[in-house]
Design a protein around this motif. Structure first.
Motif, mmCIF file in Angstrom:
data_model
loop_
_atom_site.group_PDB
_atom_site.id
_atom_site.type_symbol
_atom_site.label_atom_id
_atom_site.label_comp_id
_atom_site.label_asym_id
_atom_site.label_seq_id
_atom_site.Cartn_x
_atom_site.Cartn_y
_atom_site.Cartn_z
ATOM 1 N N ASN A 34 0.827 -1.210 0.000
ATOM 2 C CA ASN A 34 0.000 0.000 0.000
ATOM 3 C C ASN A 34 0.863 1.262 0.000
ATOM 4 O O ASN A 34 0.554 2.245 -0.680
ATOM 5 N N GLU A 51 1.016 4.009 -3.007
ATOM 6 C CA GLU A 51 0.714 5.412 -2.708
ATOM 7 C C GLU A 51 1.827 6.322 -3.223
ATOM 8 O O GLU A 51 1.569 7.363 -3.835
ATOM 9 N N THR A 105 1.753 6.578 -7.032
ATOM 10 C CA THR A 105 0.689 7.468 -7.507
ATOM 11 C C THR A 105 1.195 8.898 -7.627
ATOM 12 O O THR A 105 0.945 9.589 -8.621
ATOM 13 N N HIS A 106 1.943 9.328 -6.620
ATOM 14 C CA HIS A 106 2.422 10.715 -6.616
ATOM 15 C C HIS A 106 3.630 10.903 -7.539
ATOM 16 O O HIS A 106 3.790 11.955 -8.155
ATOM 17 N N LYS A 114 2.445 11.562 -10.881
ATOM 18 C CA LYS A 114 1.886 12.912 -11.053
ATOM 19 C C LYS A 114 2.987 13.954 -11.177
ATOM 20 O O LYS A 114 2.703 15.149 -11.221
ATOM 21 N N HIS A 124 5.653 14.170 -8.970
ATOM 22 C CA HIS A 124 6.287 14.468 -7.687
ATOM 23 C C HIS A 124 7.681 13.843 -7.653
ATOM 24 O O HIS A 124 7.835 12.638 -7.830
ATOM 25 N N ASN A 148 -2.286 6.501 4.884
ATOM 26 C CA ASN A 148 -3.162 7.436 4.183
ATOM 27 C C ASN A 148 -2.686 8.878 4.294
ATOM 28 O O ASN A 148 -3.059 9.724 3.468
ATOM 29 N N ARG A 152 -0.868 10.412 1.198
ATOM 30 C CA ARG A 152 -1.703 11.067 0.191
ATOM 31 C C ARG A 152 -2.069 12.479 0.634
ATOM 32 O O ARG A 152 -2.029 13.425 -0.160
ATOM 33 N N THR A 153 -2.411 12.630 1.892
ATOM 34 C CA THR A 153 -2.808 13.939 2.410
ATOM 35 C C THR A 153 -1.680 14.952 2.266
ATOM 36 O O THR A 153 -1.902 16.100 1.875
ATOM 37 N N SER A 193 -0.467 15.452 -1.744
ATOM 38 C CA SER A 193 -1.463 16.042 -2.638
ATOM 39 C C SER A 193 -1.658 17.528 -2.370
ATOM 40 O O SER A 193 -2.357 18.213 -3.130
#
Length: 334
Positions: free
Chosen positions: A61, A65, A68-69, A72, A74, A94, A97-98, A101
């Protein structure tokens, strides 16, 4: 594979993604394996995570995560990876992500400015939600830089018309006469950290243009007296060196459509003996007023060299012991 072992496969789209995720020379491998007791097996553009079901799922996980960034755009730093590892170990995957993003702005050089810790994220949310924020914490926690980034972002979005940035010139005080140059040249060294931050965020050319047009104003705290600041983002840096009177004066400058952020470290007060720090006093006076929020950052939010966290902790232990010893000496002498 034994009955209590399992595996998950992370698919990487390119060699660049692999370097970003796993570090140069796979430097993140050992950190992941040591932290979670899993085994990482690279296989072409795949990364197999092998171990007990709970650990495998946790690491999988986290990697997904981070990917994902990365996808984008990052650029994941080593420091950010280590913090992501720490959050994951605390069961807060989690929060990755906070944090990642929340893009404040992109500098003139393409550098993405984001919060790097949970404390910094809380600080940014406080600035967004309140007209006055007091940020207290040790060196290296991003107090000033993040406030400057939020100010520049507000200016670019036309939420404010100008930036007003100030610092107490405590060491300068009334003894500037022996220094060469005019008054501005005498106090500029005390304002240098603000200049440096704006150079990084805006670029020197844009900064100079804004300065000449009065869109950005940088001045010693004493210059704020008697003014009302409308439609401005106002930052008081090194607020621990503002006296109680100066703090009251600064806070009452705020006009319509303005925000103010006061930053400082109350463990590094340079005021003469007998003078109270306005930043140390303000939380007791202002607590409970709607629209004002106090944010404490700690050594956990330090984003400088990892040794800085250890230095801060060492000083805290030393100062606490010194205070205990002094109290014991006072009690024994009674």
């Amino acid at each position: 594979m034994s009955d209590n072992k399992t595996s998950r496969t992370v698919v990487l789209d390119s060699a660049d993604e692999s370097v970003q995720l796993l570090g140069r020379h796979d430097s993140h491998f050992n950190l992941i394996e040591a932290s979670f007791g899993v085994r990482l097996i690279p296989k072409g553009h795949e990364l197999i995570v092998e171990g007990t079901p709970g650990d495998v799922e946790t690491v999988y996980n986290m990697l997904q995560e981070l990917l994902t960034h990365i996808r984008k755009g990052h650029l994941l730093s080593g420091r950010e990876f280590e913090y992501a590892l720490k959050l994951t170990g605390q069961g807060e995957v989690n929060m990755i992500r906070t944090l990642f993003s929340d893009l404040i702005l992109v500098t003139h050089r393409g550098k993405q400015i984001r919060p790097k810790t949970v404390g910094q994220k809380r600080y940014l949310e406080a600035i967004r939600s309140n007209d006055i924020v007091l940020s207290i914490g040790p060196a290296g926690t991003g107090k000033t830089y993040l406030a400057l980034a939020m100010a520049v972002d507000a200016l670019k979005k036309k939420q404010v018309q100008r930036l007003v940035l100030t610092r107490p010139a405590v060491e300068a005080g009334e003894h500037l006469g022996f220094l060469p140059g005019d008054f501005q040249e005498k106090v500029d060294p005390y304002l240098r950290p603000i200049y440096d931050g704006l150079y990084d965020l805006l670029g020197i050319d844009t900064f100079q243009k804004y300065r000449e047009k009065g869109i950005v104003e940088i001045a010693p705290l004493a210059y704020m007296r008697g003014r009302t600041l409308d439609d401005a983002f106002v930052i008081l840096d090194e607020g621990q060196n503002a006296t109680s009177e100066q703090m009251k004066m600064f806070l009452t400058r705020l006009g319509f459509g303005s925000k103010a952020v006061i930053t400082g470290d109350i463990t590094q007060i340079d005021l003469p003996k007998g003078r109270s720090s306005g930043l140390e006093q303000a939380p007791r006076i202002l607590s409970g007023i709607k629209g004002i929020e106090l944010v404490y950052l700690t050594e956990k939010d330090v984003v400088r060299h990892p040794l800085v966290q250890n230095i801060i902790k060492a000083y805290e232990v030393y100062e606490a012991k010194t205070e205990r010893d002094n109290n014991e000496d006072k009690n024994s002498s009674r």
